[in-house]
Design a protein around this motif. Structure first.
Motif, PDB file in Angstrom:
ATOM      1  N   ARG A 421       8.140  -3.876 -17.151  1.00 41.14           N
ATOM      2  CA  ARG A 421       8.483  -2.823 -16.570  1.00 41.14           C
ATOM      3  C   ARG A 421       7.757  -2.652 -15.159  1.00 41.14           C
ATOM      4  NH1 ARG A 421       7.861   0.438 -22.125  1.00 41.14           N
ATOM      5  NH2 ARG A 421       6.273  -0.873 -22.144  1.00 41.14           N
ATOM      6  N   SER A 422       6.649  -3.273 -14.851  1.00 35.11           N
ATOM      7  CA  SER A 422       6.040  -3.495 -13.706  1.00 35.11           C
ATOM      8  C   SER A 422       5.479  -4.695 -13.399  1.00 35.11           C
ATOM      9  CB  SER A 422       4.663  -2.465 -13.890  1.00 35.11           C
ATOM     10  OG  SER A 422       3.880  -3.017 -14.958  1.00 35.11           O
ATOM     11  N   LEU A 423       4.701  -5.031 -12.235  1.00 33.88           N
ATOM     12  CA  LEU A 423       4.360  -6.347 -11.999  1.00 33.88           C
ATOM     13  C   LEU A 423       3.024  -6.449 -12.733  1.00 33.88           C
ATOM     14  CD1 LEU A 423       4.318  -6.061  -7.861  1.00 33.88           C
ATOM     15  CD2 LEU A 423       5.759  -7.655  -9.401  1.00 33.88           C
ATOM     16  N   GLU A 424       2.282  -5.545 -13.265  1.00 31.82           N
ATOM     17  CA  GLU A 424       0.955  -5.262 -13.953  1.00 31.82           C
ATOM     18  C   GLU A 424       1.737  -6.062 -15.437  1.00 31.82           C
ATOM     19  OE1 GLU A 424      -0.516  -1.836 -15.181  1.00 31.82           O
ATOM     20  OE2 GLU A 424      -1.984  -2.679 -16.083  1.00 31.82           O
ATOM     21  N   GLU A 425       2.731  -5.541 -15.948  1.00 31.51           N
ATOM     22  CA  GLU A 425       3.153  -5.975 -17.302  1.00 31.51           C
ATOM     23  C   GLU A 425       3.697  -7.448 -17.298  1.00 31.51           C
ATOM     24  OE1 GLU A 425       4.880  -1.765 -19.384  1.00 31.51           O
ATOM     25  OE2 GLU A 425       6.331  -3.638 -19.227  1.00 31.51           O
ATOM     26  N   ALA A 426       4.323  -7.871 -15.998  1.00 31.06           N
ATOM     27  CA  ALA A 426       4.912  -9.107 -15.889  1.00 31.06           C
ATOM     28  C   ALA A 426       3.512 -10.181 -15.928  1.00 31.06           C
ATOM     29  CB  ALA A 426       5.226  -9.566 -14.536  1.00 31.06           C
ATOM     30  N   ILE A 427       2.251  -9.898 -15.323  1.00 31.39           N
ATOM     31  CA  ILE A 427       1.257 -10.697 -15.579  1.00 31.39           C
ATOM     32  C   ILE A 427       0.640 -10.597 -17.107  1.00 31.39           C
ATOM     33  CG2 ILE A 427      -1.245 -10.938 -14.810  1.00 31.39           C
ATOM     34  CD1 ILE A 427      -0.396  -9.442 -12.172  1.00 31.39           C
ATOM     35  N   LEU A 428       0.637  -9.477 -17.510  1.00 32.64           N
ATOM     36  CA  LEU A 428       0.110  -9.188 -19.010  1.00 32.64           C
ATOM     37  C   LEU A 428       1.214  -9.998 -20.096  1.00 32.64           C
ATOM     38  CD1 LEU A 428      -0.888  -5.699 -19.045  1.00 32.64           C
ATOM     39  CD2 LEU A 428      -2.578  -7.787 -18.876  1.00 32.64           C
ATOM     40  N   TRP A 429       2.220 -10.444 -19.669  1.00 35.58           N
ATOM     41  CA  TRP A 429       2.932 -11.213 -20.549  1.00 35.58           C
ATOM     42  C   TRP A 429       2.522 -12.931 -20.336  1.00 35.58           C
ATOM     43  CZ3 TRP A 429       5.856 -10.351 -24.590  1.00 35.58           C
ATOM     44  CH2 TRP A 429       6.621  -9.020 -24.883  1.00 35.58           C
ATOM     45  N   HIS A 430       2.034 -13.124 -19.428  1.00 32.12           N
ATOM     46  CA  HIS A 430       1.693 -14.557 -19.287  1.00 32.12           C
ATOM     47  C   HIS A 430       0.757 -15.300 -20.467  1.00 32.12           C
ATOM     48  CE1 HIS A 430       3.071 -13.905 -15.248  1.00 32.12           C
ATOM     49  NE2 HIS A 430       2.685 -15.473 -14.878  1.00 32.12           N
ATOM     50  N   GLY A 431       1.357 -16.247 -20.802  1.00 34.93           N
ATOM     51  CA  GLY A 431       0.397 -16.706 -21.936  1.00 34.93           C
ATOM     52  C   GLY A 431       0.562 -18.462 -21.711  1.00 34.93           C
ATOM     53  N   GLY A 432       0.117 -19.055 -22.818  1.00 33.80           N
ATOM     54  CA  GLY A 432       0.301 -20.724 -23.029  1.00 33.80           C
ATOM     55  C   GLY A 432      -0.534 -21.122 -21.568  1.00 33.80           C
ATOM     56  N   GLU A 433      -0.200 -22.081 -20.590  1.00 38.13           N
ATOM     57  CA  GLU A 433      -0.744 -22.352 -19.605  1.00 38.13           C
ATOM     58  C   GLU A 433      -1.309 -21.518 -18.517  1.00 38.13           C
ATOM     59  OE1 GLU A 433       1.429 -25.412 -17.564  1.00 38.13           O
ATOM     60  OE2 GLU A 433       2.496 -26.012 -19.314  1.00 38.13           O
ATOM     61  N   ALA A 434      -0.925 -20.163 -18.900  1.00 40.58           N
ATOM     62  CA  ALA A 434      -1.360 -19.311 -17.993  1.00 40.58           C
ATOM     63  C   ALA A 434      -2.348 -18.086 -18.505  1.00 40.58           C
ATOM     64  CB  ALA A 434       0.014 -18.345 -17.314  1.00 40.58           C
ATOM     65  N   GLU A 435      -2.667 -18.495 -19.762  1.00 40.24           N
ATOM     66  CA  GLU A 435      -3.312 -17.748 -20.389  1.00 40.24           C
ATOM     67  C   GLU A 435      -4.999 -17.516 -19.883  1.00 40.24           C
ATOM     68  OE1 GLU A 435      -3.297 -18.408 -24.649  1.00 40.24           O
ATOM     69  OE2 GLU A 435      -5.259 -17.466 -24.997  1.00 40.24           O
ATOM     70  N   ALA A 436      -5.383 -18.670 -19.182  1.00 33.77           N
ATOM     71  CA  ALA A 436      -6.942 -18.423 -18.747  1.00 33.77           C
ATOM     72  C   ALA A 436      -6.599 -17.411 -17.459  1.00 33.77           C
ATOM     73  CB  ALA A 436      -7.241 -19.851 -18.331  1.00 33.77           C
ATOM     74  N   ALA A 437      -5.873 -17.683 -16.704  1.00 38.86           N
ATOM     75  CA  ALA A 437      -5.493 -16.868 -15.774  1.00 38.86           C
ATOM     76  C   ALA A 437      -5.307 -15.342 -15.884  1.00 38.86           C
ATOM     77  CB  ALA A 437      -4.165 -17.414 -14.638  1.00 38.86           C
ATOM     78  N   ARG A 438      -4.403 -15.171 -16.808  1.00 44.46           N
ATOM     79  CA  ARG A 438      -4.094 -13.880 -17.448  1.00 44.46           C
ATOM     80  C   ARG A 438      -5.568 -13.169 -17.792  1.00 44.46           C
ATOM     81  NH1 ARG A 438      -1.743 -13.206 -22.837  1.00 44.46           N
ATOM     82  NH2 ARG A 438      -4.007 -13.879 -23.262  1.00 44.46           N
ATOM     83  N   ASP A 439      -6.227 -13.918 -18.797  1.00 48.33           N
ATOM     84  CA  ASP A 439      -7.452 -13.297 -19.241  1.00 48.33           C
ATOM     85  C   ASP A 439      -8.399 -13.267 -18.065  1.00 48.33           C
ATOM     86  OD1 ASP A 439      -6.349 -13.594 -21.555  1.00 48.33           O
ATOM     87  OD2 ASP A 439      -7.702 -15.108 -22.162  1.00 48.33           O
ATOM     88  N   ASP A 440      -8.513 -13.967 -17.136  1.00 43.39           N
ATOM     89  CA  ASP A 440      -9.286 -13.691 -15.751  1.00 43.39           C
ATOM     90  C   ASP A 440      -8.890 -12.552 -15.008  1.00 43.39           C
ATOM     91  OD1 ASP A 440     -11.133 -15.636 -16.495  1.00 43.39           O
ATOM     92  OD2 ASP A 440     -10.264 -17.104 -14.802  1.00 43.39           O
ATOM     93  N   PHE A 441      -7.474 -12.176 -14.899  1.00 42.71           N
ATOM     94  CA  PHE A 441      -7.037 -11.051 -14.321  1.00 42.71           C
ATOM     95  C   PHE A 441      -7.742  -9.877 -15.169  1.00 42.71           C
ATOM     96  CE2 PHE A 441      -3.676  -7.707 -14.491  1.00 42.71           C
ATOM     97  CZ  PHE A 441      -3.785  -7.520 -13.160  1.00 42.71           C
ATOM     98  N   MET A 442      -7.418  -9.861 -16.382  1.00 42.86           N
ATOM     99  CA  MET A 442      -7.868  -8.775 -17.246  1.00 42.86           C
ATOM    100  C   MET A 442      -9.258  -8.339 -17.230  1.00 42.86           C
ATOM    101  SD  MET A 442      -5.409  -9.398 -20.555  1.00 42.86           S
ATOM    102  CE  MET A 442      -5.886  -7.838 -21.527  1.00 42.86           C
TER     103      MET A 442
END
Ligand code: HEC
Ligand code: HEC
Length: 459
Positions: A421-442
């Protein structure tokens, strides 16, 4: 001016903001994401409607003619208007723009109830060597039909909220969709039916993406993660229907289609029920016994008209950036690289020679995608393999133009089925190969997370 620019590019990452935090440098040309083809004239709610700025006059004329066929409603055959009859018998919409509203993107229905506008459900059943369209219902669900023809099924969505929190304690919530198909019109749906939901993406910059050289995409591949950065990425395998050649897939959320022409002709057949020389059959299976009198000619769209729609679909311009040199934007850009978003969202490419529309060749473009498939984790899986893509694999979504979605389409729904529902939620859904990037964003401070979003909003 040139010297200043070179200096800026040379000292990449050197600048600091008032509090001493690093900022990214402005890079030459990044404010024109589509190179010379960028739309610099029209922003606001019509920002996606412009032709590539450098089209020659003849192509510009074809663009506007293609535009009218993209917008026009097709009607049931036979009709007095032979150029636009042949709709259905099964279909999802009456026009291309019915889903690609204002050349922008679609969203799931707020109340979850169909018929869906711009949200397609692709269908398949497991098979050897590859999954196959459902023998009765075909390759996608059509939830509209001509009078006298049975509708395939009534789709709906229910949502489950899953709350979560950032390391700093800030709360968020993600809404996970479940898809339902009720009232099947042609017998029970098989238990092993696979359903892949996809929203209509924006139409901008597609010819430029088609013009990125194959060799460039091959060079970006790292299927076995040889560089050990946790990110692999591979090309989708597709077949060019015209030549029979095996080529890289580029279009659609799993990159199944190699060319804009094939995607467009596929949409005519699958979404509108309009046949072409490229796809002479629509998605009506023998088991559905669709009435032959609903044919609007053979093919229903003639080649010279399809060509215009294809040129149009290739040549819709990418809007210019608005605040590329703003300090918060540059802070966000720096963080985007720092947390590894650019491991998949490759900022920049140079297009090769593009015979189909030479104006789009030789451009420095900023789409923020590698066009490769990546494992995005179980949360985003549709559990439906397609080509070489597993259920968890999706094509890196281009990020250009993204900041204008709310202005153009009046919503802020992102990802392949519009669940975020937002760009923020789009990032938070990232997992798998993108998990490290998502965690660093968080793990970023709230102000830095916000800067990343401000950067995305400027694309
Ligand atoms: C029912 C809604 C719907 C209609 C009608 C529709 N599209 Fe689409 N379009 C989509 C969806 C959904 C996708 C993504 C497909 C996928 O992932 O498989 C898409 C993707 C595309 C793409 C590729 C975009 C990208 O970023 O990869 C092009 C080009 C396109 N459509 C052109 C057309 C044309 C031309 C028409 C009219 C003949 C049309 N579409 C009609 C829903 C629609
Ligand atoms: C491993 C590759 C990868 C990395 C790393 C990655 N992304 Fe993505 N991104 C994707 C893919 C693939 C999609 C499409 C997923 C889908 O639709 O289910 C996507 C989608 C998105 C979208 C939604 C686009 C749209 O059109 O709906 C945004 C926004 C986004 N990414 C931002 C980011 C940001 C910010 C980061 C860094 C924190 C990041 N991504 C890191 C691969 C990646």
């Amino acid at each position: 001016m040139l010297a200043l620019l070179l200096l800026a590019v040379g000292c990449k990452d050197a600048a600091l903001d008032d509090s001493g935090l690093p900022l990214a440098a402005v890079e030459a040309g990044e404010w024109l994401p589509g190179g010379d083809a960028t739309n610099t004239l029209l922003m606001g709610s019509n920002a996606y409607l412009m032709p590539a700025a450098n089209l020659d006059p003849e192509h510009e004329q074809m663009f506007y003619s293609g535009n009218s066929f993209f917008n026009q409603s097709w009607v049931e055959a036979p009709a007095s208007t032979a150029n636009r009859d042949g709709l259905g018998p099964l279909f999802n919409a009456r026009s291309c723009s019915g889903c690609h509203l204002k050349d922008g993107r679609a969203a799931p229905p707020e109340d979850g109830v169909g018929p869906f506008v711009g949200l397609l459900l692709r269908l398949s059943v497991p098979g050897e060597p590859a999954p196959a369209p459902d023998p009765v219902y075909g390759g996608q669900l059509q939830d509209i039909a001509l009078p006298g023809v049975t509708v395939e099924a009534v789709p709906s969505i229910t949502w489950a909220e899953a709350p979560g929190a950032y390391p700093d304690g800030a709360a968020y919530s993600l809404a996970a969709p479940t898809y339902h198909l009720d009232e099947p019109g042609y017998g029970p749906l098989p238990d092993d039916l696979r359903v892949s939901p996809r929203v209509a993406p924006a139409m901008i910059g597609l010819g430029l993406l088609e013009a990125i050289p194959e060799a460039r995409l091959a060079a970006l591949e790292d299927p076995d993660d040889a560089d050990g950065d946790g990110i692999s990425g591979r090309r989708q395998a597709a077949v060019d229907v015209l030549t029979g050649e095996a080529v890289t897939g580029r279009f659609g959320w799993k990159a199944e289609q190699p060319t804009v022409a094939q995607q467009a002709a596929g949409a005519f057949a699958g979404d509108l029920g309009v046949t072409s020389t490229l796809f002479p059959a629509d998605d009506c299976t023998p088991a559905q016994a669709c009435p032959p009198e609903s044919s609007g000619g053979d093919p229903e769209i003639e080649d010279h008209l399809l060509e215009r729609v294809v040129l149009y679909s290739r040549a819709v311009a990418v809007p210019a950036r608005r605040a590329w040199d703003d300090e918060t934007v540059l802070r966000g850009k720096w963080l985007f690289g720092e947390v590894g978003c650019d491991g998949c969202h490759t900022p920049n490419h140079t297009t090769g020679d593009f015979a189909a529309l030479p104006e789009l060749g030789g451009q420095s473009i900023w789409p923020y995608t590698d066009l490769l498939l990546h494992d995005m984790g179980e949360g985003l899986s549709d559990e439906r393999p397609s080509g070489v893509a597993e259920g968890r694999e999706w094509r890196t979504a281009p990020l250009w133009g993204l900041g204008l979605v709310p202005t153009v389409n009046g919503h802020s729904r992102y990802l392949h089925d519009g669940r975020a529902r937002s760009l923020e939620e789009a990032i938070l859904w990232h997992g798998g190969e993108a998990e490290a990037a998502r965690d660093d964003f968080m793990a970023l401070s709230a102000a830095d997370r916000d800067a990343v979003l401000v950067f995305l909003e400027d694309l």
